[in-house]
Design an enzyme around this catalytic site. Structure first.
Site, PDB file in Angstrom:
ATOM      1  N   ALA A  85      -0.776  -0.107   7.329  1.00  0.00           N
ATOM      2  CA  ALA A  85      -1.121   1.218   7.830  1.00  0.00           C
ATOM      3  C   ALA A  85      -2.255   1.194   8.848  1.00  0.00           C
ATOM      4  O   ALA A  85      -2.358   2.092   9.678  1.00  0.00           O
ATOM      5  CB  ALA A  85      -1.486   2.130   6.672  1.00  0.00           C
ATOM      6  N   ASN A 167      -8.267   8.824   0.378  1.00  0.00           N
ATOM      7  CA  ASN A 167      -8.263   7.603  -0.426  1.00  0.00           C
ATOM      8  C   ASN A 167      -9.425   7.538  -1.416  1.00  0.00           C
ATOM      9  O   ASN A 167      -9.326   6.874  -2.437  1.00  0.00           O
ATOM     10  CB  ASN A 167      -8.272   6.348   0.465  1.00  0.00           C
ATOM     11  CG  ASN A 167      -9.302   6.421   1.563  1.00  0.00           C
ATOM     12  OD1 ASN A 167      -9.366   7.389   2.318  1.00  0.00           O
ATOM     13  ND2 ASN A 167     -10.128   5.406   1.664  1.00  0.00           N
ATOM     14  N   GLN A 195      -1.894   7.251   0.957  1.00  0.00           N
ATOM     15  CA  GLN A 195      -2.232   7.553  -0.441  1.00  0.00           C
ATOM     16  C   GLN A 195      -1.367   8.689  -1.003  1.00  0.00           C
ATOM     17  O   GLN A 195      -1.581   9.130  -2.138  1.00  0.00           O
ATOM     18  CB  GLN A 195      -3.721   7.912  -0.550  1.00  0.00           C
ATOM     19  CG  GLN A 195      -4.664   6.803  -0.121  1.00  0.00           C
ATOM     20  CD  GLN A 195      -4.836   5.706  -1.170  1.00  0.00           C
ATOM     21  OE1 GLN A 195      -4.422   5.848  -2.322  1.00  0.00           O
ATOM     22  NE2 GLN A 195      -5.438   4.598  -0.774  1.00  0.00           N
ATOM     23  N   ALA A 216       2.858  -0.636   2.276  1.00  0.00           N
ATOM     24  CA  ALA A 216       3.620  -1.025   1.074  1.00  0.00           C
ATOM     25  C   ALA A 216       2.718  -1.310  -0.125  1.00  0.00           C
ATOM     26  O   ALA A 216       3.074  -1.027  -1.260  1.00  0.00           O
ATOM     27  CB  ALA A 216       4.473  -2.257   1.375  1.00  0.00           C
ATOM     28  N   HIS A 217       1.513  -1.864   0.149  1.00  0.00           N
ATOM     29  CA  HIS A 217       0.749  -2.386  -0.998  1.00  0.00           C
ATOM     30  C   HIS A 217       0.079  -1.315  -1.849  1.00  0.00           C
ATOM     31  O   HIS A 217      -0.502  -1.631  -2.886  1.00  0.00           O
ATOM     32  CB  HIS A 217      -0.257  -3.460  -0.546  1.00  0.00           C
ATOM     33  CG  HIS A 217      -1.485  -2.970   0.147  1.00  0.00           C
ATOM     34  ND1 HIS A 217      -2.675  -2.782  -0.513  1.00  0.00           N
ATOM     35  CD2 HIS A 217      -1.725  -2.662   1.441  1.00  0.00           C
ATOM     36  CE1 HIS A 217      -3.595  -2.383   0.350  1.00  0.00           C
ATOM     37  NE2 HIS A 217      -3.037  -2.300   1.538  1.00  0.00           N
ATOM     38  N   CYS A 340     -12.342  -0.617   1.243  1.00  0.00           N
ATOM     39  CA  CYS A 340     -12.812  -1.102   2.538  1.00  0.00           C
ATOM     40  C   CYS A 340     -14.298  -0.873   2.721  1.00  0.00           C
ATOM     41  O   CYS A 340     -14.917  -1.460   3.579  1.00  0.00           O
ATOM     42  CB  CYS A 340     -12.050  -0.432   3.668  1.00  0.00           C
ATOM     43  SG  CYS A 340     -10.979   0.813   3.080  1.00  0.00           S
TER      44      CYS A 340
HETATM   45  C1  PLP Z   1      -5.672   6.288   3.580  1.00  0.00           C
HETATM   46  C2  PLP Z   1      -5.519   4.874   4.031  1.00  0.00           C
HETATM   47  N1  PLP Z   1      -5.163   4.622   5.298  1.00  0.00           N
HETATM   48  C3  PLP Z   1      -4.999   3.384   5.753  1.00  0.00           C
HETATM   49  C4  PLP Z   1      -5.216   2.292   4.946  1.00  0.00           C
HETATM   50  C5  PLP Z   1      -5.031   0.911   5.502  1.00  0.00           C
HETATM   51  O1  PLP Z   1      -3.815   0.385   5.047  1.00  0.00           O
HETATM   52  P1  PLP Z   1      -3.461  -1.173   5.196  1.00  0.00           P
HETATM   53  O2  PLP Z   1      -4.217  -1.857   4.110  1.00  0.00           O
HETATM   54  O3  PLP Z   1      -1.979  -1.225   5.004  1.00  0.00           O
HETATM   55  O4  PLP Z   1      -3.862  -1.593   6.564  1.00  0.00           O
HETATM   56  C6  PLP Z   1      -5.606   2.499   3.614  1.00  0.00           C
HETATM   57  C7  PLP Z   1      -5.906   1.352   2.728  1.00  0.00           C
HETATM   58  O5  PLP Z   1      -6.960   1.264   2.137  1.00  0.00           O
HETATM   59  C8  PLP Z   1      -5.762   3.819   3.142  1.00  0.00           C
HETATM   60  O6  PLP Z   1      -6.124   4.076   1.886  1.00  0.00           O
END
Ligand code: PLP
Length: 398
Positions: A85, A167, A195, A216-217, A340
């Site tokens: 994402a 998130n 989310q 996906a994860h 993150c």
């Molecule tokens: C709301 C949201 N957007 C984007 C991401 C990023 O996704 P990815 O880990 O697939 O890059 C996350 C992952 O923490 C997320 O929670």
């Protein structure tokens, strides 16, 4: 005084207890089984159009596209594979901003101060190259209002990006109404639905959304694979962010990761089958958790109590003599912010943005529940929190 002794766990509990499903989820065994075949036997390149190895991979990729589209009411041809994402958000926002500015259509973008960094940092980069960005400040419930959004619109607004579900605090933004507003004004509307997918019903046949990001994860699929929904609309142009062999209709070049893609497809199909039942079960567990915590002194729920997914409970606790509560929940994997941001000691920018003080924000715990969460785990967590706080209170009076 010593730090409190941990609660005695029931024999059927497995440690550590995982309550960080918002950070990532385990790959469902059913998903892993499907993926394995595509690492060993069915290893063809989906772009090899001259032999059966390639045809087999292509068929699998297109089947997965149908599965992902099926969960969200999209057409298979509207799904573009990405590496996750973060990439989907970059492609959606930079791809639209650059394409539309090149057509002389404006330079203004709108987003929300509590978005994921994959959106905020992308916006930041665009500001450095001459775009104007408005960052809407949500209310104390974590939500933005239509009035606020309407007031931010300008004649040169190109795109708005608003996440479906936050998130960190799990609140659900009013995506349907925002989409209507954007459509009336001809503004491209991007939604980070990472989310939301698999947690709430998403129906793109009803939503006026042009671009939507998935990973996906977070849905019991593998890491390193995601998708961007790009609505079929000849007026919608995206500038590719990765050039190469012209894969994915020129929007995202690179050999398709067939095993990851079939994993994402299977994970999304499974999420669709389980959504209603799993949602109900997790809601009951989340309510049980909140009932166990709400009456404790100084406990505050972060974000709207009503407009939130069942899977998230973000709670601030009073600081204890031994540090934050999160640091004392031994054997329980939770997050003090989003995955993150948890490396940084700074309080969550999301909680600060919804008006929490730095101290309240620093003492927040994100409990995120998922497919493996059990009642016994929730009861253990409640007992542990109570014990830590009770011990602290005794210490404090000693
Ligand atoms: C709301 C949201 N957007 C984007 C991401 C990023 O996704 P990815 O880990 O697939 O890059 C996350 C992952 O923490 C997320 O929670």
């Amino acid at each position: 005084m010593n730090a409190p002794a941990p609660c005695r766990p029931p024999a059927d509990l497995r440690f550590p207890i995982y309550l960080d499903y918002g950070a990532t989820t385990p790959v469902d065994p059913q998903v892993a089984r499907v993926m394995c075949d595509f690492l060993t036997d069915k290893f063809g390149n989906a772009a090899s159009s001259s032999h059966p190895f390639g045809w087999e991979a292509r068929r699998a990729v297109e089947h997965a596209r149908t599965q992902v589209a099926g969960l969200v009411g999209a057409q298979p041809g509207e799904i573009v594979w990405t590496s996750g994402a973060t990439e989907s958000n970059n492609l959606a926002i930079k791809g639209t901003a650059h394409a539309l500015r090149a057509q002389g259509r404006g330079k203004h973008l709108i987003t929300v101060a509590t978005e994921h960094k994959a959106v905020l940092d992308t916006m930041n980069t665009l500001e450095k190259s001459g775009f104007d960005v408005t960052y809407l400040q949500p209310g104390t419930d974590g939500l933005i209002t239509l009035e606020q959004f309407r007031a931010a619109l300008r004649p040169d607004t190109l795109l708005a990006s608003v996440m479906y579900v936050n998130n960190e605090i799990g609140v659900i933004q009013p995506i349907a109404a925002l989409g209507e507003l954007c459509a009336e004004r001809g503004i491209v509307f991007h939604v980070d639905a990472v989310q939301a997918a698999g947690k709430i019903v998403i129906d793109l046949t009803r939503l006026k959304v042009d671009l939507m990001s998935f990973s996906a994860h977070k849905v019991y699929g593998p890491k390193g694979i995601g998708a961007l929904y790009v609505r079929h609309n000849p007026a919608l142009t995206l500038e590719a962010q990765i050039d190469g062999g012209g894969h994915e209709n020129g929007m995202r070049s690179g050999t398709l990761a067939t095993h990851q893609i079939v994993g994402m497809g299977e994970a999304f199909a499974l999420a669709g089958q389980l959504l209603a039942e799993e949602g109900q079960r997790i809601r009951a567990l989340r309510d049980r958790l909140w009932q166990g915590l709400a009456e404790l002194p100084g406990v505050q729920l972060n974000g709207s109590a009503e407009e939130r997914v069942p899977h998230n409970l973000n709670v601030s606790f009073p600081p204890t003599r031994y540090g934050t509560l999160a640091s004392q929940l031994l054997g329980i994997a939770v997050s003090a912010g989003s995955a993150c941001n948890s490396a940084a000691a700074a309080p969550s920018f999301v909680l600060l943005a919804i008006g929490r003080s730095p101290e309240v924000a620093r003492n927040a715990v994100r409990f995120s529940l998922g497919r493996g969460t059990t009642e016994a785990e929730i009861d253990y967590v409640v007992a542990t929190v109570r014990q830590v706080l009770a011990h602290d209170a005794i210490d404090g009076t000693a």
